[in-house]
Scaffold this motif. Structure first.
Motif, PDB file in Angstrom:
ATOM      1  N   LEU A  32       0.827  -1.205   0.000  1.00  0.00           N
ATOM      2  CA  LEU A  32       0.000   0.000   0.000  1.00  0.00           C
ATOM      3  C   LEU A  32       0.862   1.255   0.000  1.00  0.00           C
ATOM      4  O   LEU A  32       0.624   2.194  -0.770  1.00  0.00           O
ATOM      5  N   VAL A  33       1.865   1.289   0.864  1.00  0.00           N
ATOM      6  CA  VAL A  33       2.745   2.462   0.947  1.00  0.00           C
ATOM      7  C   VAL A  33       3.458   2.696  -0.376  1.00  0.00           C
ATOM      8  O   VAL A  33       3.572   3.836  -0.848  1.00  0.00           O
ATOM      9  N   GLU A  34       3.932   1.628  -0.990  1.00  0.00           N
ATOM     10  CA  GLU A  34       4.581   1.729  -2.301  1.00  0.00           C
ATOM     11  C   GLU A  34       3.626   2.323  -3.338  1.00  0.00           C
ATOM     12  O   GLU A  34       3.997   3.205  -4.134  1.00  0.00           O
ATOM     13  N   ASN A  69      -0.409  14.487   1.524  1.00  0.00           N
ATOM     14  CA  ASN A  69      -0.106  15.880   1.874  1.00  0.00           C
ATOM     15  C   ASN A  69       1.204  16.363   1.245  1.00  0.00           C
ATOM     16  O   ASN A  69       1.997  17.086   1.863  1.00  0.00           O
ATOM     17  N   GLY A  70       1.418  15.924   0.005  1.00  0.00           N
ATOM     18  CA  GLY A  70       2.555  16.399  -0.767  1.00  0.00           C
ATOM     19  C   GLY A  70       3.888  15.739  -0.470  1.00  0.00           C
ATOM     20  O   GLY A  70       4.917  16.129  -1.035  1.00  0.00           O
ATOM     21  N   GLU A  71       3.903  14.733   0.401  1.00  0.00           N
ATOM     22  CA  GLU A  71       5.153  14.061   0.757  1.00  0.00           C
ATOM     23  C   GLU A  71       4.968  12.547   0.727  1.00  0.00           C
ATOM     24  O   GLU A  71       3.845  12.044   0.844  1.00  0.00           O
ATOM     25  N   LYS A  72       6.065  11.829   0.593  1.00  0.00           N
ATOM     26  CA  LYS A  72       6.008  10.374   0.618  1.00  0.00           C
ATOM     27  C   LYS A  72       5.716   9.874   2.031  1.00  0.00           C
ATOM     28  O   LYS A  72       5.968  10.567   3.020  1.00  0.00           O
ATOM     29  N   VAL A  73       5.177   8.671   2.106  1.00  0.00           N
ATOM     30  CA  VAL A  73       4.820   8.042   3.383  1.00  0.00           C
ATOM     31  C   VAL A  73       5.959   7.137   3.845  1.00  0.00           C
ATOM     32  O   VAL A  73       6.560   6.418   3.048  1.00  0.00           O
ATOM     33  N   THR A  74       6.264   7.175   5.131  1.00  0.00           N
ATOM     34  CA  THR A  74       7.257   6.283   5.734  1.00  0.00           C
ATOM     35  C   THR A  74       6.536   5.166   6.493  1.00  0.00           C
ATOM     36  O   THR A  74       5.549   5.418   7.181  1.00  0.00           O
ATOM     37  N   LEU A  75       7.056   3.943   6.364  1.00  0.00           N
ATOM     38  CA  LEU A  75       6.486   2.792   7.068  1.00  0.00           C
ATOM     39  C   LEU A  75       7.532   2.159   7.969  1.00  0.00           C
ATOM     40  O   LEU A  75       8.652   1.890   7.539  1.00  0.00           O
ATOM     41  N   VAL A  76       7.156   1.903   9.233  1.00  0.00           N
ATOM     42  CA  VAL A  76       8.005   1.164  10.166  1.00  0.00           C
ATOM     43  C   VAL A  76       7.267  -0.118  10.540  1.00  0.00           C
ATOM     44  O   VAL A  76       6.162  -0.068  11.083  1.00  0.00           O
ATOM     45  N   GLU A  77       7.862  -1.274  10.251  1.00  0.00           N
ATOM     46  CA  GLU A  77       7.216  -2.567  10.493  1.00  0.00           C
ATOM     47  C   GLU A  77       7.793  -3.241  11.734  1.00  0.00           C
ATOM     48  O   GLU A  77       9.009  -3.293  11.915  1.00  0.00           O
ATOM     49  N   GLY A 116      -4.523   0.157   6.200  1.00  0.00           N
ATOM     50  CA  GLY A 116      -3.527   1.138   5.786  1.00  0.00           C
ATOM     51  C   GLY A 116      -4.132   2.233   4.929  1.00  0.00           C
ATOM     52  O   GLY A 116      -3.785   3.418   5.065  1.00  0.00           O
ATOM     53  N   ALA A 117      -5.060   1.847   4.052  1.00  0.00           N
ATOM     54  CA  ALA A 117      -5.715   2.828   3.182  1.00  0.00           C
ATOM     55  C   ALA A 117      -6.477   3.863   3.989  1.00  0.00           C
ATOM     56  O   ALA A 117      -6.426   5.066   3.699  1.00  0.00           O
ATOM     57  N   LEU A 118      -7.177   3.417   5.028  1.00  0.00           N
ATOM     58  CA  LEU A 118      -7.936   4.356   5.858  1.00  0.00           C
ATOM     59  C   LEU A 118      -7.014   5.345   6.563  1.00  0.00           C
ATOM     60  O   LEU A 118      -7.357   6.524   6.724  1.00  0.00           O
ATOM     61  N   LEU A 119      -5.839   4.894   6.983  1.00  0.00           N
ATOM     62  CA  LEU A 119      -4.894   5.787   7.642  1.00  0.00           C
ATOM     63  C   LEU A 119      -4.433   6.901   6.706  1.00  0.00           C
ATOM     64  O   LEU A 119      -4.445   8.087   7.067  1.00  0.00           O
ATOM     65  N   VAL A 120      -4.043   6.540   5.475  1.00  0.00           N
ATOM     66  CA  VAL A 120      -3.511   7.561   4.561  1.00  0.00           C
ATOM     67  C   VAL A 120      -4.617   8.484   4.053  1.00  0.00           C
ATOM     68  O   VAL A 120      -4.410   9.698   3.901  1.00  0.00           O
ATOM     69  N   LEU A 121      -5.801   7.926   3.798  1.00  0.00           N
ATOM     70  CA  LEU A 121      -6.912   8.738   3.303  1.00  0.00           C
ATOM     71  C   LEU A 121      -7.384   9.724   4.381  1.00  0.00           C
ATOM     72  O   LEU A 121      -7.680  10.892   4.087  1.00  0.00           O
ATOM     73  N   ALA A 122      -7.437   9.268   5.626  1.00  0.00           N
ATOM     74  CA  ALA A 122      -7.866  10.153   6.709  1.00  0.00           C
ATOM     75  C   ALA A 122      -6.849  11.267   6.943  1.00  0.00           C
ATOM     76  O   ALA A 122      -7.221  12.416   7.220  1.00  0.00           O
ATOM     77  N   ALA A 123      -5.560  10.947   6.836  1.00  0.00           N
ATOM     78  CA  ALA A 123      -4.529  11.972   6.990  1.00  0.00           C
ATOM     79  C   ALA A 123      -4.653  13.031   5.897  1.00  0.00           C
ATOM     80  O   ALA A 123      -4.520  14.230   6.150  1.00  0.00           O
ATOM     81  N   GLN A 124      -4.915  12.572   4.672  1.00  0.00           N
ATOM     82  CA  GLN A 124      -5.078  13.518   3.568  1.00  0.00           C
ATOM     83  C   GLN A 124      -6.335  14.369   3.765  1.00  0.00           C
ATOM     84  O   GLN A 124      -6.329  15.579   3.513  1.00  0.00           O
TER      85      GLN A 124
END
Length: 441
Positions: free
Chosen positions: A82-84, A93-101, A351-359
């Motif tokens: 998803l992050v990829e 928000n104009g920047e790439k997402v970082t993931l820590v697993e 993961g999708a809900l996290l990025v969409l809500a942040a946006q």
């Protein structure tokens, strides 16, 4: 390469616990790319994917080792995929997402340490996790005070609904798999459909097992059934290594069926003990999502005749029937080969809900995500199943209603969703086959 050793991970988790209740500031550091380790360590096996220091930072807290590893390993690839995908279409928000697993090892104590590190050292805004309800219980006690949004793709205990109703989580909890109150209803309906009148239960003694047991007993009795061991429930210790006594108790009284709510590693030992004692002969085994993996029949083993002991067992698992499922399956095949396993669609949607809500919030914080997660999942916006299309609309100032790979994922006020369930069985060759669907409605 950014990879944490055992001692370093433990030192950071211990240090972080000292300021556990502090607010989670949205400051991040740039990290290099590392591959998953193969040796389990407390709060370790941490992988960080590179991205902008200013961008959204999220984590995953899932089991690649331990009692639920056979399922965790099927789902863990969804979040980096998803992050990829999100970063390839412009990020958040104009920047790439970082993931820590982080591998939680299916242990509450490791999950708590991992969540502490993610919240206070890595300073993530949201986390996909965990899978085991007991681990999520430990993790949310860290996430909520630190204002980190936790979205579980598989913790199904009804306890979370009860605590959310009391306001314990302050809005920092959601899940993309429905609670076991629905799966218990689906299984009770399946038992009635099969003509079972007398059923016994055996469950793993944790939030998942006990919550499921209570919901099933209540529902099955309402449908006219009898739970043989209602007054003496069999709840096995997840740390035990032998189960002869518990197996004998679970199958006592000649029930029509035994509902077994288990995790794969310990569950296989339990069922093997039941078959070896001969108490399972002629009794229908009913299983749940905690053991639904292709390797489970092999783990339980074969009888002297070479036949799989679990042959004929039936079970349920949250199904995936979302509008985005076909596209998700194609992406998985193109990028990874094969087909995604159990709970992989739910992990993608979390993961999708996290990025969409942040946006939608226009800020990369847990506070922002928590304030918008219901709006992007269950609001009156434009229906969208493609995460990049959803991000594009949000960037244009429009509202969306995300309909994911696992389902519509309409998150309610308690962080719950409603789903449908696949009915599966173990065939004579040990293969698992989905044979039906059942709805809790």
């Amino acid at each position: 390469m950014a990879k944490f050793s055992v001692s370093l991970a433990l030192s950071m988790a211990t240090l972080a616990s000292g300021f556990l209740l502090g607010a989670c500031e949205n400051t991040t550091t740039t990290n290099g790319v590392a591959s998953n380790g193969t040796t389990a360590t407390p709060a370790a096996n941490t992988t960080t994917t590179a991205a902008s220091a200013k961008g959204l930072k999220i984590g995953s807290l899932l089991p690649t080792t331990g009692d639920l590893a056979s399922i965790g390993q099927q789902m863990v690839g969804s979040v980096p995929l998803l992050v990829e995908t999100v970063n390839a279409c412009g990020g958040v928000n104009g920047e790439k997402v970082t993931l820590v697993e982080v591998d939680d090892q299916t242990k509450p104590e490791t999950g708590a340490a991992g969540m502490t590190k993610l919240a206070t050292v890595d300073k993530v805004a949201g986390v996909v996790g965990s899978f085991a309800s007991s681990v999520s219980t430990a993790a949310i006690s860290v996430a909520a005070p630190n204002k980190v949004m936790l979205v579980s793709p598989g913790s199904t205990s009804p306890v979370f609904t009860e605590k959310a109703q009391k306001g314990d989580f302050k809005g920092y909890w959601a899940r993309t798999a429905p609670p076991d109150t629905y799966q218990a209803l689906a299984l009770a309906q399946l038992a009635k459909k099969k003509g079972f009148k007398r059923v016994s239960t055996v469950v793993i003694n944790n939030d998942y097992g006990v919550g499921f047991e209570k919901a099933f007993v209540q529902t099955f009795e309402k449908l006219g059934g009898t739970v043989v061991n209602k007054d003496k429930p069999v709840r096995y210790d997840p740390k035990a290594q032998t189960f002869e006594t518990e197996a004998g108790a679970a199958f006592a009284g000649k029930p029509d069926a035994v509902l077994a709510v288990m995790y794969a590693e310990t569950g296989s030992l339990f069922l093997k003990a039941a078959y070896q004692q001969g108490v399972a002969k002629g009794v229908q085994i009913m299983l749940t999502d905690g053991v639904k993996s292709d390797s489970f029949p092999e783990q339980v083993g074969k009888g002297p005749d070479g036949k799989y002991l679990l042959s004929g067992a039936i079970g349920t698992v949250p199904g995936s029937s979302g509008k985005g499922l076909e596209a998700f399956n194609k992406l998985w095949k193109d990028k990874k080969g094969g087909t995604p396993g159990e709970y992989a669609p739910q992990a993608w949607d979390a993961g999708a809900l996290l990025v969409l809500a942040a946006q939608a919030a226009k800020e990369n914080t847990g506070v922002g995500i928590a304030s918008k997660i219901r709006e992007v999942s269950a609001g009156d916006g434009t229906p969208v199943s493609d995460v990049c299309a959803g991000l594009k609309l949000l960037k244009e100032g429009k509202k969306i209603n995300y309909q994911g790979a696992s389902g519509d994922v309409d998150v309610d006020a308690n962080g719950d969703v409603i789903g449908v369930y696949d009915v599966w069985t173990v065939e004579n060759d040990g293969k698992i086959k989905v044979i039906d669907k059942v709805s809790p409605k």
